[in-house]
Design a protein around this motif. Structure first.
Motif, mmCIF file in Angstrom:
data_model
loop_
_atom_site.group_PDB
_atom_site.id
_atom_site.type_symbol
_atom_site.label_atom_id
_atom_site.label_comp_id
_atom_site.label_asym_id
_atom_site.label_seq_id
_atom_site.Cartn_x
_atom_site.Cartn_y
_atom_site.Cartn_z
ATOM 1 N N LEU A 1 0.333 -1.045 0.112
ATOM 2 C CA LEU A 1 -0.008 -0.234 -0.067
ATOM 3 C C LEU A 1 0.537 1.524 0.356
ATOM 4 O O LEU A 1 0.769 2.414 -0.498
ATOM 5 C CB LEU A 1 -0.710 0.410 1.839
ATOM 6 C CG LEU A 1 -1.573 1.443 1.325
ATOM 7 C CD1 LEU A 1 -2.318 1.235 0.739
ATOM 8 C CD2 LEU A 1 -2.019 1.332 2.949
ATOM 9 N N VAL A 2 2.278 1.190 0.421
ATOM 10 C CA VAL A 2 2.480 2.214 0.811
ATOM 11 C C VAL A 2 3.770 2.704 -0.380
ATOM 12 O O VAL A 2 3.628 3.827 -1.024
ATOM 13 C CB VAL A 2 3.892 1.609 2.220
ATOM 14 C CG1 VAL A 2 5.062 3.210 1.815
ATOM 15 C CG2 VAL A 2 3.304 2.396 3.878
ATOM 16 N N LEU A 3 4.358 1.415 -1.378
ATOM 17 C CA LEU A 3 4.825 1.618 -2.549
ATOM 18 C C LEU A 3 4.106 2.326 -3.332
ATOM 19 O O LEU A 3 3.841 2.604 -4.394
ATOM 20 C CB LEU A 3 5.229 0.452 -2.785
ATOM 21 C CG LEU A 3 5.732 0.212 -4.381
ATOM 22 C CD1 LEU A 3 7.152 1.458 -4.388
ATOM 23 C CD2 LEU A 3 6.228 -1.472 -4.628
ATOM 24 N N SER A 4 2.305 2.117 -3.362
ATOM 25 C CA SER A 4 1.408 1.946 -4.393
ATOM 26 C C SER A 4 1.318 3.916 -4.218
ATOM 27 O O SER A 4 0.596 4.156 -5.240
ATOM 28 C CB SER A 4 0.403 1.883 -4.484
ATOM 29 O OG SER A 4 0.562 0.185 -4.446
ATOM 30 N N ILE A 5 1.137 4.287 -3.283
ATOM 31 C CA ILE A 5 0.560 5.562 -2.820
ATOM 32 C C ILE A 5 2.182 6.349 -3.285
ATOM 33 O O ILE A 5 2.033 7.232 -3.902
ATOM 34 C CB ILE A 5 0.086 5.518 -1.093
ATOM 35 C CG1 ILE A 5 -0.589 4.636 -1.002
ATOM 36 C CG2 ILE A 5 0.284 7.145 -1.064
ATOM 37 C CD1 ILE A 5 -1.423 5.406 0.820
ATOM 38 N N GLN A 6 3.099 5.591 -2.754
ATOM 39 C CA GLN A 6 4.840 6.107 -3.454
ATOM 40 C C GLN A 6 4.122 6.958 -5.097
ATOM 41 O O GLN A 6 4.655 7.886 -5.266
ATOM 42 C CB GLN A 6 5.765 5.694 -3.222
ATOM 43 C CG GLN A 6 7.105 6.643 -3.700
ATOM 44 C CD GLN A 6 8.131 5.003 -3.964
ATOM 45 O OE1 GLN A 6 8.182 5.205 -5.196
ATOM 46 N NE2 GLN A 6 7.885 4.385 -2.957
ATOM 47 N N VAL A 7 4.497 5.452 -5.725
ATOM 48 C CA VAL A 7 4.474 6.059 -6.973
ATOM 49 C C VAL A 7 3.279 6.867 -7.524
ATOM 50 O O VAL A 7 2.797 8.118 -8.443
ATOM 51 C CB VAL A 7 3.632 4.348 -7.838
ATOM 52 C CG1 VAL A 7 3.559 4.683 -9.038
ATOM 53 C CG2 VAL A 7 4.933 3.915 -7.324
ATOM 54 N N LYS A 8 2.099 6.790 -7.099
ATOM 55 C CA LYS A 8 0.306 7.552 -7.785
ATOM 56 C C LYS A 8 1.280 9.567 -6.765
ATOM 57 O O LYS A 8 0.802 9.738 -8.027
ATOM 58 C CB LYS A 8 -0.513 7.090 -6.553
ATOM 59 C CG LYS A 8 -1.849 7.858 -6.974
ATOM 60 C CD LYS A 8 -1.965 8.054 -8.586
ATOM 61 C CE LYS A 8 -2.865 8.680 -9.018
ATOM 62 N NZ LYS A 8 -3.088 8.850 -10.090
ATOM 63 N N CYS A 9 1.464 9.490 -5.778
ATOM 64 C CA CYS A 9 2.040 10.379 -5.755
ATOM 65 C C CYS A 9 3.023 11.144 -5.950
ATOM 66 O O CYS A 9 2.555 12.437 -6.551
ATOM 67 C CB CYS A 9 2.425 11.053 -4.188
ATOM 68 S SG CYS A 9 0.783 10.742 -3.011
ATOM 69 N N TYR A 10 4.092 10.208 -6.269
ATOM 70 C CA TYR A 10 5.130 10.965 -7.746
ATOM 71 C C TYR A 10 4.833 11.418 -9.164
ATOM 72 O O TYR A 10 4.506 12.390 -9.793
ATOM 73 C CB TYR A 10 5.984 9.827 -7.770
ATOM 74 C CG TYR A 10 6.971 10.296 -8.652
ATOM 75 C CD1 TYR A 10 8.422 10.266 -7.806
ATOM 76 C CD2 TYR A 10 6.804 9.573 -10.325
ATOM 77 C CE1 TYR A 10 9.460 11.039 -9.102
ATOM 78 C CE2 TYR A 10 7.819 10.211 -10.599
ATOM 79 C CZ TYR A 10 9.440 10.683 -10.177
ATOM 80 O OH TYR A 10 10.185 10.650 -10.848
#
Length: 422
Positions: free
Chosen positions: A75-84
């Motif tokens: 989840l953290v990785l997915s949020i990171q990619v989307k924010c980027y």
């Protein structure tokens, strides 16, 4: 000095006027919600949309918590990619007319390079036993930093080769844009995962405190807000800020009490190489063992208690909640200033009534850094299990050398008796 100030003012005005308008994101509100709320005013319609979607996101978050720590990492990785993606897309939209070569490709390439570096460090740190059993991974881990640097250098050279005459300054703007975005998203998300490995409670309490502060500040501001708080966010009020602070502190104290009772939340997350699963089983540390505290004399007359039983972690939750409610919102103010600079209302329209993912997590990244610094400064001590894992991957002669050195040290301290030779 006056001439210098006037020239700087002219430069500021010129730079603002040169920024093209970014097309507003389309409304992604489901049609069923639009029809159901069509009779309400815009203010109350936004209230219901935000409320319904907030409950849906919180429910999904609890489901992921139930699925375990590995799903939380994803989840953290997915949020990171989307924010980027949201931040990089703003840069692409603002300067789209220049048609810069390789900008988007290089942006994603640098994201992969930085993630490879950080997650490779995590694998080497927490999965040492697993790596030791696989020869192909040993090479990658041993030369991990050199490989990471070589990958970054490749991107750096590609950027230099992509420079186009008359657009040099703009391309360096975007190069800096990409790296600042990486610093905000990838570095902070790495710290979030580091906090998670210390125990799920260090992940849940800070994140939930920010969410609680965001919701309660919005509620207090919606119903009681009269006094503007900051010009960057005209809708933020002192009433919402103060109400959110007290609500968050109370929430963090109570929420910590319930989490501290369960090993699943308080034990460090460790990888079991035999079962290939993450485990959260341990003897809870002193932070999560009930203790008796004396109530300050001033509060004894009010509460009628001389002592109170509580977990030591609840005292730390007060620091976490205070930061989430007093300093955390400045992450949101920073994001508001960024959006105003580029004449946009939201980073994206991913979540109806909320904006983009970055609009919801602008305070979380600041919180993640604070929690990591707080743990390393006031909580974390030497970790015997982590040290043992590192010793087990050494060569036999190195392990023997460590054993002899440690034995000699313990004998000198009088903890071990010197062995008698026949």
């Amino acid at each position: 000095e006056v001439d210098l100030e006037e020239r700087l003012r002219e430069l500021d005005l010129r730079s603002d006027s040169d920024i093209p308008d970014v097309p507003p994101p389309t409304d992604s509100t489901p049609e069923i919600l639009k029809r159901a709320l069509s009779g309400l005013s815009a203010r109350w319609k936004n209230w219901w949309i935000r409320g319904i979607l907030s409950l849906a996101m919180i429910s999904g978050f609890f489901l992921i918590i139930y699925l375990g720590s590995f799903m939380l990492m994803l989840l953290v990785l997915s949020i990171q990619v989307k924010c980027y993606h949201e931040i990089i897309t703003i840069g692409y939209r603002v300067y789209h007319s220049y048609d810069l070569p390789w900008f988007r490709s290089l942006s994603w390439y640098f994201l992969l390079c930085v993630n490879y570096f950080f997650y490779g460090e995590t694998v080497a740190d927490y999965f040492a036993t697993f790596v030791q059993r696989r020869e192909q991974l040993q090479f990658l881990i041993r030369y991990h930093r050199f490989i990471s640097f070589a990958l970054y250098l490749t991107g750096f050279c590609m950027f230099v080769l992509s420079l186009v005459k008359k657009h040099y300054r703009l391309q360096f703007y975007m190069f800096a844009w990409t790296h600042v975005t990486l610093l905000i998203t990838v570095t902070q998300s790495h710290l979030v995962i580091q906090n998670l490995f210390e125990g799920m409670i260090w992940f849940l309490v800070p994140i939930s405190s920010v969410i609680c502060n965001d919701i309660t500040a919005y509620i207090f501001g919606f119903f009681f807000g009269r006094t503007p708080l900051i010009k960057l966010s005209p809708k933020k009020t002192w009433e919402g800020f103060i109400g959110g602070f007290f609500s968050t502190v109370v929430f963090g104290f109570i929420f910590s009490y319930f989490l501290a009772q369960h090993q699943y939340f308080v034990c460090p997350v460790e990888y079991n190489s035999e079962t290939n699963r993450f485990v959260t089983e341990c003897e809870p540390s002193e932070l999560f063992q009930m203790k008796k505290y004396s109530v300050p004399p001033l509060l004894q007359s009010v509460l009628g208690w001389e002592t109170v039983n509580m977990y030591p972690f609840q005292m730390h939750s007060f620091a976490l909640s205070t930061f989430a409610s007093l300093i955390g919102p400045f992450g949101g103010f920073f994001a508001s200033g960024f959006k105003r600079a580029f004449k946009i209302k939201d980073f994206a329209a991913t979540i109806p009534g909320h904006g983009g993912i970055m609009d919801r997590f602008d305070c979380q990244y600041l919180m993640a850094t604070f929690v990591h610094v707080y743990i390393t400064s006031f909580i974390r001590g030497p970790n015997p299990s982590k040290l043992l894992k590192q010793l087990l991957i050494l060569q036999p002669e190195q392990q023997l050398s460590v054993y002899k050195t440690l034995k000699s040290h313990l004998v000198e301290k009088g903890i071990l008796q010197p062995s008698l030779r026949g």
